[in-house]
Design a protein around this motif. Structure first.
Motif, mmCIF file in Angstrom:
data_model
loop_
_atom_site.group_PDB
_atom_site.id
_atom_site.type_symbol
_atom_site.label_atom_id
_atom_site.label_comp_id
_atom_site.label_asym_id
_atom_site.label_seq_id
_atom_site.Cartn_x
_atom_site.Cartn_y
_atom_site.Cartn_z
ATOM 1 N N MET A 1 0.861 -1.181 0.011
ATOM 2 C CA MET A 1 -0.050 0.017 0.008
ATOM 3 C C MET A 1 0.744 1.313 -0.032
ATOM 4 O O MET A 1 1.832 1.511 0.673
ATOM 5 N N ARG A 2 0.357 2.270 -0.733
ATOM 6 C CA ARG A 2 1.415 3.493 -0.806
ATOM 7 C C ARG A 2 1.320 4.236 0.312
ATOM 8 O O ARG A 2 0.504 4.335 1.157
ATOM 9 N N PRO A 3 2.652 4.575 0.805
ATOM 10 C CA PRO A 3 2.669 5.586 2.025
ATOM 11 C C PRO A 3 2.184 6.909 1.686
ATOM 12 O O PRO A 3 1.959 7.319 0.522
ATOM 13 N N VAL A 4 1.903 7.621 2.978
ATOM 14 C CA VAL A 4 1.618 9.015 2.894
ATOM 15 C C VAL A 4 2.507 9.718 3.424
ATOM 16 O O VAL A 4 3.230 9.467 4.684
ATOM 17 N N LYS A 5 3.081 10.737 2.700
ATOM 18 C CA LYS A 5 4.284 11.379 3.041
ATOM 19 C C LYS A 5 3.943 12.785 3.649
ATOM 20 O O LYS A 5 3.005 13.430 3.103
ATOM 21 N N PRO A 26 1.623 4.606 6.832
ATOM 22 C CA PRO A 26 0.842 3.812 5.867
ATOM 23 C C PRO A 26 -0.751 4.429 5.588
ATOM 24 O O PRO A 26 -1.054 4.992 6.362
ATOM 25 N N TRP A 27 -1.101 4.343 4.437
ATOM 26 C CA TRP A 27 -2.339 5.014 3.966
ATOM 27 C C TRP A 27 -3.434 4.132 4.691
ATOM 28 O O TRP A 27 -3.329 2.773 4.873
ATOM 29 N N GLN A 28 -4.573 4.738 4.842
ATOM 30 C CA GLN A 28 -5.724 3.904 5.141
ATOM 31 C C GLN A 28 -6.996 4.472 4.528
ATOM 32 O O GLN A 28 -6.771 5.577 4.420
ATOM 33 N N VAL A 33 -5.515 14.319 7.760
ATOM 34 C CA VAL A 33 -4.368 14.853 8.153
ATOM 35 C C VAL A 33 -4.217 14.280 9.577
ATOM 36 O O VAL A 33 -3.041 13.513 9.931
ATOM 37 N N ILE A 34 -5.143 14.331 10.423
ATOM 38 C CA ILE A 34 -5.295 13.885 11.804
ATOM 39 C C ILE A 34 -4.698 12.540 11.914
ATOM 40 O O ILE A 34 -3.956 12.023 12.817
ATOM 41 N N SER A 35 -5.419 11.590 11.287
ATOM 42 C CA SER A 35 -4.959 10.293 11.441
ATOM 43 C C SER A 35 -3.474 9.736 10.902
ATOM 44 O O SER A 35 -2.985 8.957 11.620
ATOM 45 N N ALA A 36 -3.048 10.515 9.871
ATOM 46 C CA ALA A 36 -1.650 10.573 9.684
ATOM 47 C C ALA A 36 -0.807 10.993 10.861
ATOM 48 O O ALA A 36 0.290 10.258 11.245
ATOM 49 N N LEU A 37 -1.094 12.198 11.527
ATOM 50 C CA LEU A 37 -0.423 12.660 12.881
ATOM 51 C C LEU A 37 -0.521 11.353 13.854
ATOM 52 O O LEU A 37 0.365 11.280 14.751
ATOM 53 N N MET A 38 -1.756 10.988 14.013
ATOM 54 C CA MET A 38 -1.787 9.607 14.928
ATOM 55 C C MET A 38 -0.822 8.500 14.734
ATOM 56 O O MET A 38 -0.359 7.967 15.655
ATOM 57 N N GLU A 39 -0.733 8.108 13.401
ATOM 58 C CA GLU A 39 0.260 7.132 13.097
ATOM 59 C C GLU A 39 1.589 7.499 13.732
ATOM 60 O O GLU A 39 2.413 6.696 13.877
ATOM 61 N N ILE A 40 1.997 8.818 13.436
ATOM 62 C CA ILE A 40 3.159 9.164 13.796
ATOM 63 C C ILE A 40 3.629 8.916 15.447
ATOM 64 O O ILE A 40 4.607 8.589 16.129
#
Lengths: 261, 693
Positions: A1-5, A26-28, A33-40
């Protein structure tokens, strides 16, 4: 799955230097943007493999109604909860995140917007009720009045309008050229509250006090008519109209005051 | 009880304040009531109060004003709330709330809330779940936001008002309200006699730990929804303050009653609520009759649609109470695999349609714009032309801190009694979602905003009375009491910063949330609950081996703060899961397929939980009790788990029947006689305009 940068502007604390870091998560489906920050948060490692402290940001409701998570996403001020990853980076582009620039940074993407709440005090943004005890029904109002008032009342004190306003100086910009000549402009959000309360049947009894608060230094006259406020308002509040309505009322009051002297 | 304790200033000259933790509707109402009685307040909130979770409430606030002449009355509101809650709520506080509701809505209108209006300029009301009447006042579809703003504005006004001394002279530099925003509640300060004397909190911008003395403390800190992971709740709703108070001895009641809202949008970070008001205005739930239906929602013809709620519940239709609607959706998707078919994945997704495409666009814009915008922004589809796709999500906790009330002879609450909203720790009060008082086993839509404001309305005066009769003010207690508490919490925070284990707090929360969501919400089975409890113990154990990802001191440190919240969530998870395991019946939101009937003989009682064991989650147990005894202003108070059902006699709950919730036969004779003219609905079905379309 493609990553989100993501490329994120970080700052360790107030008045400290800022720096950039890049992350890949990882993309979901339905990702914002918030869920990307949550992954960090779960795995605070940069794209280069360096283990760092997780990025700090502010969020509460995640449905664009509380105003907390406002930041610059790809350079544009908005709420990061409604910034959907698929819309921003459909081809895997890097998404940049920065804190707002018109408020002091607390840490990373968190800024201190207390001046906005102070401004609500300044313009007396409340109805002077006699008390919260039972005093019967409120004043009758037409639907037409409600339909004008309600959109004005949806302001989340998010700060987008101040961020986009050329009349508002950046914090710490002490030089006379960076600040407006007459002090800090109160900005569209507070002026809009003056309009809202002054059109309420009870609120209009104290309209003069609110107008006085936005007359003179840093008041409604300092608006440079760039109209950026209305363009960036996430709730599409007619802020330019509000400034015009309040500006006219202030002028009228000033002339009247002069005539009565 | 001497004059010294009622004086505005302490012996050392400080202004004696009360404390309110939490700045949502309940907290802010409490603040206003305290200020109006002349009591200065310190308000502490995790976030700027204008951003509290109350902002998310969409649909409206209930009040039986009977604008449409349908025969609605506070008595009917009481009966429907009790029936909707499956008879688990103590009835006098609910009566107090329903009687006060019209004046609460009028007060909010006077504060400037832009409620929708009728052509005559009166307040407009719409329909909500569990009733056939138009009882819900609303401001578009962002009613909670508008109510929160109105109360926030009134409290801001109090921030500008000077404190006066006993002779009426202004005390320089002291305002009636001091706000501490971005402060996290850590613990209560409890003296040797067991009285709550204040709190310890942490400034999230600097991580400074500080004790605050307060003559009375009110927790108005909301629910614990985040312990289920993704829900309709805001990220701040971890229940951390209520959990901390519970670990210090406060009783937690009916924890197992968790409301799952039938309609929310699936999301990666949150399940965004689609308000019940969408159905109140005529929105319809359906799935295609053919489980392999390939066409998109709007292209499926009327006769190929299964409006399963309307078919099974002809009177209430799409507006059956939330517990019932959620179970029906769950059954349709999970058991019958009849969720909307997705040709790409070749499977039936866990989604049903919520359809407003048949309603006039103008009406939708005026009454529902806020919520339809959310759908459009987050689901990326136009709800005006395409039916929305939704699924149930954890929404609200009926359970919370146990609070008392004082009953009047006629079955209401005695206003001003220090027992109202009092926890079993003297001096500690609770109001809002963090109390358990008003909704029994299932909350009716649009009753939450009302219960928050009502709880604050009676908590404030209760605290005023308590403070007035307190033998010795907290502000005259030795400073060592507060210094000790401060030191204790500083040490705890230092211990968190020193954690070097291999577990990540956020990942561990995901694991906790997953088991709680899957096995402890809509359907609960004893065997799986045993597994849930074992998993909670495993997680509690692993939470001792967390590695803190951020060791920053002297500035905002969310990572370390989260460790504390996670531990407090684990403690509440145990209360919820153990309560669910014990309660072998089905009632309201608590449903066990193995025991599908309500069992009043064994379980018409409040679950009362006390913490046993060490603070911070590990090696702890829940002690369930049948009685609560606590001292209040020198007198012992005794309460039991028996539910006060003196106003509406318990009867089976069957929404399949028309007017099931307000059947006159269920009324005790004296109340029935008293309210007979108002309580006899002309014909509720004709009032059902939304669904008549």
């Amino acid at each position: 799955m493609r990553p989100v940068k993501l490329k994120i502007k970080r700052q360790d604390g107030p008045r400290q230097p800022s720096y950039w870091q890049s992350f890949s998560v990882p993309w979901q489906p339905h990702m914002n943007v918030i869920s990307a920050l949550m992954e960090i948060q779960k795995r605070p490692v940069t794209e280069g493999g360096e283990r760092v402290t997780p990025v700090v940001w502010e969020c509460v409701c995640l449905e664009e109604v509380c105003g907390s998570c406002t930041m610059l996403v790809n350079g544009r001020v908005r709420q990061s909860c409604s910034a959907m990853v698929d819309a921003l980076a459909s081809n895997g582009e890097t998404i940049t995140l920065e804190p707002m620039t018109k408020f002091p940074v607390v840490r990373d993407l968190v800024v201190d917007r207390s001046r906005m709440f102070d401004d609500l005090k300044r313009v007396r943004a409340w109805i002077q009720i006699d008390g919260s005890h039972a005093l019967g029904p409120g004043p009758r109002q037409s639907s037409e009045n409600q339909e004008v008032a309600y959109p004005l009342s949806r302001c989340m004190t998010c700060g987008c309008c101040l961020e986009a306003c050329p009349q508002i100086a950046k914090p710490g910009a002490e030089s006379a050229t960076a600040r407006t000549a007459r002090g800090d402009f109160v900005g569209a959000a507070a002026i809009n509250q003056v309009r809202l309360f002054n059109m309420n049947p009870s609120g209009q009894m104290h309209a003069a006090e609110r107008l006085d608060a936005v007359m003179g230094e840093g008041g409604v006259e300092d608006c440079g008519k760039a109209q950026n406020c209305a363009a960036v308002c996430p709730k599409e509040i007619p802020l330019v109209d509000s400034i015009a309505v309040v500006g006219r009322a202030a002028t009228k009051r000033m002339l009247l005051g002069w005539l009565l002297k | 009880m001497g004059a010294t304790s009622t004086s505005i200033r302490s012996q050392s000259g400080k202004v004696r304040r009360a404390i309110v933790v939490g700045g949502g509707l309940a907290g802010l109402t409490t603040v206003i009531k305290l200020c109006e009685a002349g009591v200065p307040v310190d308000v502490l909130s995790l976030v700027p109060v204008r951003r509290s979770h109350s902002v998310c409430a969409q649909g409206g606030i209930n009040a039986s004003v009977n604008t449409r002449g349908e025969g609605d009355s506070p008595q009917v509101h009481l009966e429907e709330t009790i029936y909707g809650g499956d008879f688990l709520a103590n009835q006098p506080p609910v009566k107090g709330m329903c009687d006060a509701a019209p004046n609460i809505v009028f007060m909010l209108d006077r504060m400037g809330v832009p409620f929708n209006r009728t052509p005559e300029g009166l307040l407009d009301f719409r329909r909500f779940g569990g009733t056939l009447f138009h009882r819900t006042a609303f401001a578009g579809a962002t009613t909670g936001q508008q109510l929160l703003y109105a109360l926030d504005e009134q409290v801001r006004r109090w921030e500008t008002v000077d404190v006066e001394d006993d002779k009426g002279a202004t005390i320089p530099g002291e305002k009636m309200v001091r706000k501490f925003e971005w402060w996290d509640f850590l613990s209560l300060v409890i003296d040797d006699a067991g009285l709550c004397r204040g709190i310890v909190a942490q400034d999230l911008k600097t991580m400074e730990v500080r004790a605050f003395p307060g003559d009375a403390v009110c927790l108005a800190t909301g629910g614990p929804g985040i312990l289920f992971g993704k829900s309709t709740n805001s990220v701040i709703n971890t229940g951390t303050a209520a959990s901390a108070a519970y670990q210090q001895g406060a009783c937690y009641a009916n924890g197992e009653f968790i409301q799952v809202h039938p309609t929310a949008i699936p999301g990666a970070d949150k399940l965004r609520l689609i308000s019940e008001s969408v159905r109140g205005e005529g929105g319809r739930i359906w799935v295609p009759r053919d489980p392999k239906e390939q066409r998109s929602g709007r292209d499926v013809p009327e006769n190929a649609r299964d409006y399963f709620l309307e078919e099974r519940y002809p009177a209430y239709g799409n507006l059956v109470p939330r517990d019932i609607a959620s179970r029906e959706l769950f059954r349709k998707c999970i058991h019958e695999r009849r969720g909307i078919y997705n040709p790409r994945s070749n499977k039936n997704e866990d989604e049903v349609y919520l359809d407003v495409t048949h309603l006039p666009r103008e009406v939708l814009k005026k009454k529902l714009a806020g919520v339809l915008e959310i759908y459009e922004k987050f689901a990326g589809e136009d709800p005006f032309t395409n039916p929305m796709r939704v699924f149930p999500a954890v929404h609200y906790s009926m359970g919370g801190l146990w609070v008392d009330f004082e009953r009047t002879a006629d079955g209401s609450v005695a206003l001003g009694s220090p027992r109202n909203q009092a926890t079993n720790i003297p001096g500690l009060y609770a109001a809002g979602e963090c109390d358990y008082q008003y909704h029994g086993a299932n909350r009716l839509g649009a009753n939450s905003l009302l219960s928050c404001i009502w709880a604050g309305t009676i908590a404030g005066p209760a605290m005023v009375t308590y403070r007035k009769n307190l033998a010795k003010s907290s502000w005259d207690c030795p400073s060592s009491l507060f210094e000790r508490a401060e030191k204790r919490d500083e040490k705890k925070f230092a211990a968190i910063l020193a954690m070097e284990g291999d577990e990540n707090a956020y990942a561990l929360h995901d694991e906790l949330a997953h088991v709680m969501l899957v096995d402890c919400t809509i359907e609960r089975k004893n065997a799986t609950l045993d597994a849930v409890l074992a998993k909670i113990e495993e997680i509690a154990d692993r939470s001792k081996r967390l590695g803190v990802t951020d060791r920053a001191t002297g500035k905002m440190n969310q990572g370390a703060q989260y460790v504390r919240h996670l531990r407090n969530m684990i403690v509440l998870a145990r209360v919820i899961a153990q309560g669910a395991r014990n309660r072998d019946e089905s009632r309201g939101a608590h449903y066990k397929p193995e025991a599908p009937a309500r069992d009043d003989a064994a379980w018409l009682r409040t679950t009362l939980a006390l913490h046993q064991g060490e603070v911070d989650g590990a090696a702890a147990a829940v002690r369930f009790v049948r009685e609560v005894d606590y001292p209040l202003l020198g007198a012992p108070v005794h309460a039991t788990d028996a539910v006060d059902v003196s106003l509406v006699r318990p009867r089976p709950r069957k929404y399949e029947a028309a007017d099931a919730a307000n059947r006159a036969s269920a009324r005790p004779p004296e109340a029935g006689a008293q309210n007979a003219p108002a309580a006899a609905p002309t014909n509720p079905r004709t009032g059902n305009r939304a669904n008549a379309r």
